[in-house]
Design an enzyme around this catalytic site. Structure first.
Site, short mmCIF file in Angstrom:
data_model
loop_
_atom_site.label_atom_id
_atom_site.label_comp_id
_atom_site.label_asym_id
_atom_site.label_seq_id
_atom_site.Cartn_x
_atom_site.Cartn_y
_atom_site.Cartn_z
N TYR A 32 0.84 -1.21 0.00
CA TYR A 32 0.00 0.00 0.00
C TYR A 32 0.87 1.26 0.00
O TYR A 32 0.65 2.19 -0.79
CB TYR A 32 -0.93 -0.01 1.22
CG TYR A 32 -1.74 1.27 1.36
CD1 TYR A 32 -2.90 1.46 0.61
CD2 TYR A 32 -1.33 2.29 2.22
CE1 TYR A 32 -3.64 2.62 0.71
CE2 TYR A 32 -2.06 3.46 2.33
CZ TYR A 32 -3.21 3.63 1.57
OH TYR A 32 -3.93 4.78 1.68
N PHE A 34 3.96 1.55 -0.96
CA PHE A 34 4.65 1.64 -2.25
C PHE A 34 3.73 2.27 -3.30
O PHE A 34 4.12 3.18 -4.04
CB PHE A 34 5.11 0.25 -2.71
CG PHE A 34 5.89 0.26 -4.00
CD1 PHE A 34 7.28 0.36 -4.00
CD2 PHE A 34 5.24 0.17 -5.22
CE1 PHE A 34 8.00 0.37 -5.19
CE2 PHE A 34 5.95 0.19 -6.42
CZ PHE A 34 7.33 0.30 -6.40
N ASP A 35 2.49 1.78 -3.35
CA ASP A 35 1.53 2.29 -4.34
C ASP A 35 1.22 3.77 -4.13
O ASP A 35 1.05 4.53 -5.09
CB ASP A 35 0.23 1.48 -4.28
CG ASP A 35 0.41 0.06 -4.82
OD1 ASP A 35 1.40 -0.17 -5.54
OD2 ASP A 35 -0.43 -0.81 -4.52
N SER A 80 24.00 -21.01 -28.77
CA SER A 80 23.23 -22.01 -28.04
C SER A 80 24.23 -22.96 -27.36
O SER A 80 25.40 -23.02 -27.74
CB SER A 80 22.32 -22.79 -28.98
OG SER A 80 23.07 -23.36 -30.03
N LEU A 81 23.77 -23.69 -26.36
CA LEU A 81 24.65 -24.59 -25.62
C LEU A 81 24.55 -26.00 -26.17
O LEU A 81 23.48 -26.43 -26.60
CB LEU A 81 24.25 -24.61 -24.13
CG LEU A 81 24.51 -23.34 -23.33
CD1 LEU A 81 23.83 -23.44 -21.98
CD2 LEU A 81 26.00 -23.12 -23.14
N LYS A 112 19.64 -24.27 -15.21
CA LYS A 112 19.19 -23.92 -16.57
C LYS A 112 17.69 -23.66 -16.52
O LYS A 112 16.88 -24.59 -16.52
CB LYS A 112 19.51 -25.06 -17.54
CG LYS A 112 19.25 -24.72 -19.00
CD LYS A 112 19.70 -25.84 -19.91
CE LYS A 112 19.52 -25.45 -21.36
NZ LYS A 112 18.13 -25.17 -21.72
N GLU A 169 17.33 -14.99 -18.84
CA GLU A 169 16.13 -15.73 -19.20
C GLU A 169 14.91 -15.05 -18.58
O GLU A 169 14.91 -14.74 -17.38
CB GLU A 169 16.25 -17.17 -18.66
CG GLU A 169 15.49 -18.21 -19.40
CD GLU A 169 16.18 -18.65 -20.69
OE1 GLU A 169 15.56 -19.42 -21.43
OE2 GLU A 169 17.33 -18.22 -20.96
N LYS A 284 30.02 -24.02 -16.65
CA LYS A 284 30.88 -23.11 -17.41
C LYS A 284 32.28 -23.09 -16.80
O LYS A 284 32.42 -23.11 -15.58
CB LYS A 284 30.32 -21.68 -17.38
CG LYS A 284 28.94 -21.53 -17.97
CD LYS A 284 28.41 -20.11 -17.80
CE LYS A 284 26.99 -19.98 -18.34
NZ LYS A 284 26.43 -18.64 -18.08
N CYS A 426 6.66 -32.70 -56.32
CA CYS A 426 6.05 -33.07 -55.04
C CYS A 426 5.75 -31.79 -54.26
O CYS A 426 6.67 -31.05 -53.88
CB CYS A 426 7.02 -33.96 -54.27
SG CYS A 426 6.36 -34.59 -52.71
#
Length: 665
Positions: A32, A34-35, A80-81, A112, A169, A284, A426
């Site tokens: 509240y 924060f708003d 990509s991995l 991941k 991600e 990694k 085809c």
């Protein structure tokens, strides 16, 4: 306090509260309060429009409408991995690492997360753009939508580089996903299938206000850029947290592969305790200099690998086996299944790969089969429950004729797949080749999608990709769902494709076994389609990494009169059929036939630039020293094992200056 100071103070306070709540998970004021503060800031900004800031906390609510998402080329490619599914594969990876780099090797283990990959660019501490992964080379700009995600900092804290990209991600937590679905069901709408697809789809919504209503989060894992003054992957994660990013706390530094296995075993059991979907662990090499030494393959970094947790498995009934025809004529058998819920999606179809796989597993229509998602993405049948089999069932007899054009199928010696040889008659092959030609990595024709290609072929307007350049607006306006503007965009997209460089044209031709990387290699060595058509099999095989199979396929493609005719037509229509003069000007054959290994840190040019210089001048870059290595380009802090091997084999060593002087000569 004047308005400007008050606005600045409120923005800083709200940004800190936002960080406490969404990144640290330690709120210090109520929702509240924060708003109320946000509302106060909004009123002050409305009264003082000259003080507008696109990175203000008030802009998190969205409201921007994006009709078309602009395609942006990544400053540095998003690779990509490569995946592993067993401890043995991980051990093999670790052995390759130890052979290639010197010194102690430590590893960072990261979960991941299953979401949508994103690249965020920050300039002077402010979010300047957000781009989806796309094909790794370029993606769609979705900045307006990403600004609404509360865990993405709009302004950074502390001491940060002037400009950098950070990758991560976009995920949808289980709790938020369940709440969204409950609201949809209550409203009489279909629930979303799974968090991953919903997160990915959210990034491409046209109204950012709708994105703001979705409880998306952004988990960051990698910083890329120049002069970042970061020495390790783990240090990068710690720096990211200090700047205000949500870098998952589950990431850990490990000193051996045995410790990596312990991490994997722990999270394989506890992954369901996490608030997000995760399907494995990313391992990694921690030291960024060692990462640099290891480099990349055409698709993946050598210094990282993903270990995928065992896929979820269910049983269901196989109703019918049907057959699909690809653009090369390859036949893929498909299992049509009783719908089954698997890893958050309803699975109705699964690939059976080829006749050998069907025979090996003895798969038959009517069987109860075990289905799992390979890498939890592509459904596949992994076995049959023979206790449930009808005793009167018969073994599967593989198709003998094409399901689309009824041509008898062929199977070349040594190959697993059957093929329809009716290349130019085809329908799925015709449509598939044109769809490949217009694809993003090939000719990238905007305004023309796969469905429209099918409509154009069905309507008899085109029979091959060369026919695209004969189309007029009047031809395509009568097509279903084709308005005036759409027709104009399609014709404009076709016109712009005349500027696409030769290597992508070559890829777009759809020659079997000539993928993106091979097309670049052929274009670089052969220079023009005319020379390629005239090249002998032996000449092609002499090109590095072009083997007998590719050489045969190229020769077979150009021996077809129809293919030669279409290529000639493309040339007449202004398509780039040779390397541009500008590119040729930057290429020489000074280093032709020479193999180089690069090791160490360089001052005048980066490792990537060194590699490009070698390749542009006819040389080959290898990752390890062997008897075939002609030169070792040695920088500072070069690995002692490479030095020892070079001395043992008598490999000539060049400093950075000596190498550059060699090019000047």
């Amino acid at each position: 306090m004047d308005a400007e100071k008050k606005i600045k103070a409120l923005r800083e306070e709200l940004q800190q509260h936002n960080y406490n709540y969404y990144v640290l998970d330690k709120p210090q004021i109520s929702d509240y309060d924060f708003d109320m503060k946000l509302k106060e800031l909004q009123q002050l900004e409305d009264q003082n429009p000259d003080l507008f800031d696109e990175n203000s906390p008030t802009q998190r609510v969205g409201g921007t409408v994006t009709k078309n998402f602009e395609t942006i080329v990544h400053d540095q490619r998003m690779y990509s991995l490569s995946n592993s599914y067993s401890k043995e594969e991980l051990e093999d990876w670790e052995k390759r690492i130890r052979k290639s780099v010197d010194g102690e090797i430590s590893y960072v283990c990261e979960l991941k997360y299953d979401g949508a990959s994103i690249s965020l660019t920050y300039e002077n501490g402010r979010l300047s753009r957000a781009v989806t992964r796309g094909d790794g080379f370029q993606g769609d700009e979705v900045t307006s939508n990403v600004r609404t995600i509360r865990s993405v900092p709009l302004k950074l804290k502390g001491d940060f580089p002037e400009r950098f990209d950070i990758r991560g991600e976009i995920v949808l937590p289980y709790e938020g996903f369940a709440k969204m679905n409950a609201e949809r069901v209550e409203a009489g709408e279909e629930p979303y299938a799974n968090p991953r697809n919903t997160a990915s789809g959210s990034l491409k919504l046209q109204d950012s206000a709708e994105v703001a209503r979705r409880p998306l989060e952004c988990l960051l894992y990698s910083i890329v850029g120049n002069n970042l003054n970061i020495k390790t992957q783990y240090e990068g994660l710690e720096m990211a947290r200090k700047w205000g990013f949500k870098a998952p706390a589950e990431s850990e530094l490990k000193s051996s592969i045995e410790e990596v296995f312990e991490y994997i075993n722990y999270w394989d059991k506890h992954r369901h305790d996490l608030p997000y979907e995760t399907d494995g662990v990313v391992i990694k090499v921690n030291d960024l200099h060692q990462q640099d030494e290891l480099g990349h393959t055409a698709k993946s970094p050598r210094w990282a690998i993903a270990y995928k947790f065992k896929a979820e498995q269910e049983s269901t009934t196989l109703d019918k086996i049907t057959y699909q025809v690809g653009r090369t004529g390859a036949i893929t058998p498909v299992a049509n299944l009783q719908p089954v819920q698997l890893a958050g999606t309803v699975v109705r179809r699964a690939s059976l790969h080829n006749a050998d796989q069907i025979e090996k597993l003895d798969i038959r229509e009517g069987d109860t089969v075990y289905v799992e998602k390979g890498g939890e993405i592509i459904p596949k049948i992994v076995g049959v429950d023979f206790t449930q089999r009808d005793p009167d069932s018969s073994p599967t007899v593989y198709a003998s004729h094409c399901p689309e054009c009824d041509t008898e199928l062929i199977r070349n010696e040594g190959e697993a797949q059957h093929y329809c040889p009716n290349t130019n008659g085809c329908p799925p092959q015709i449509i598939g080749r044109i769809q490949h030609y217009i694809s993003r990595k090939a000719m990238d024709i905007e305004g023309l999608g796969g469905e429209t290609v099918a409509l154009l072929v069905t309507a008899g307007l085109i029979h091959n990709y060369a026919d695209l350049y004969t189309l007029t607006k009047a031809d395509i306006l009568p097509l279903e769902r084709m308005a005036e503007k759409s027709a104009e965009n399609l014709i404009s997209g076709i016109e712009r494709s005349r500027e696409i460089p030769f290597e992508r044209v070559l890829f777009g031709l759809g020659i079997r076994y000539v993928g993106e990387t091979v097309a670049k290699k052929l274009a670089k060595h052969i220079k023009s389609v005319e020379a390629l058509m005239a090249a002998s099999k032996e000449e092609l095989e002499n090109i590095d990494e072009i083997g007998e199979r590719i050489a045969w396929s190229v020769g077979d493609f150009f021996s077809n009169a129809e293919n030669r005719k279409n290529v000639e037509r493309l040339r007449e229509y202004g398509i780039q059929m040779e390397i541009s003069a500008e590119k040729l000007a930057n290429q020489t054959s000074i280093l032709d036939g020479k193999t180089f290994v690069i090791s160490g840190v360089f001052n005048k040019v980066s490792r990537n630039d060194l590699k490009k210089l070698i390749e542009d001048n006819g040389g080959k870059v290898s990752s390890s020293i062997s008897s075939k290595t002609n030169y070792l380009v040695a920088g500072e802090n070069m690995g002692p094992s490479k030095l020892a091997k070079a001395e043992k084999l008598g490999t000539q060593m060049l400093s950075e200056d000596e190498f550059l002087a060699m090019l000047d000569k």
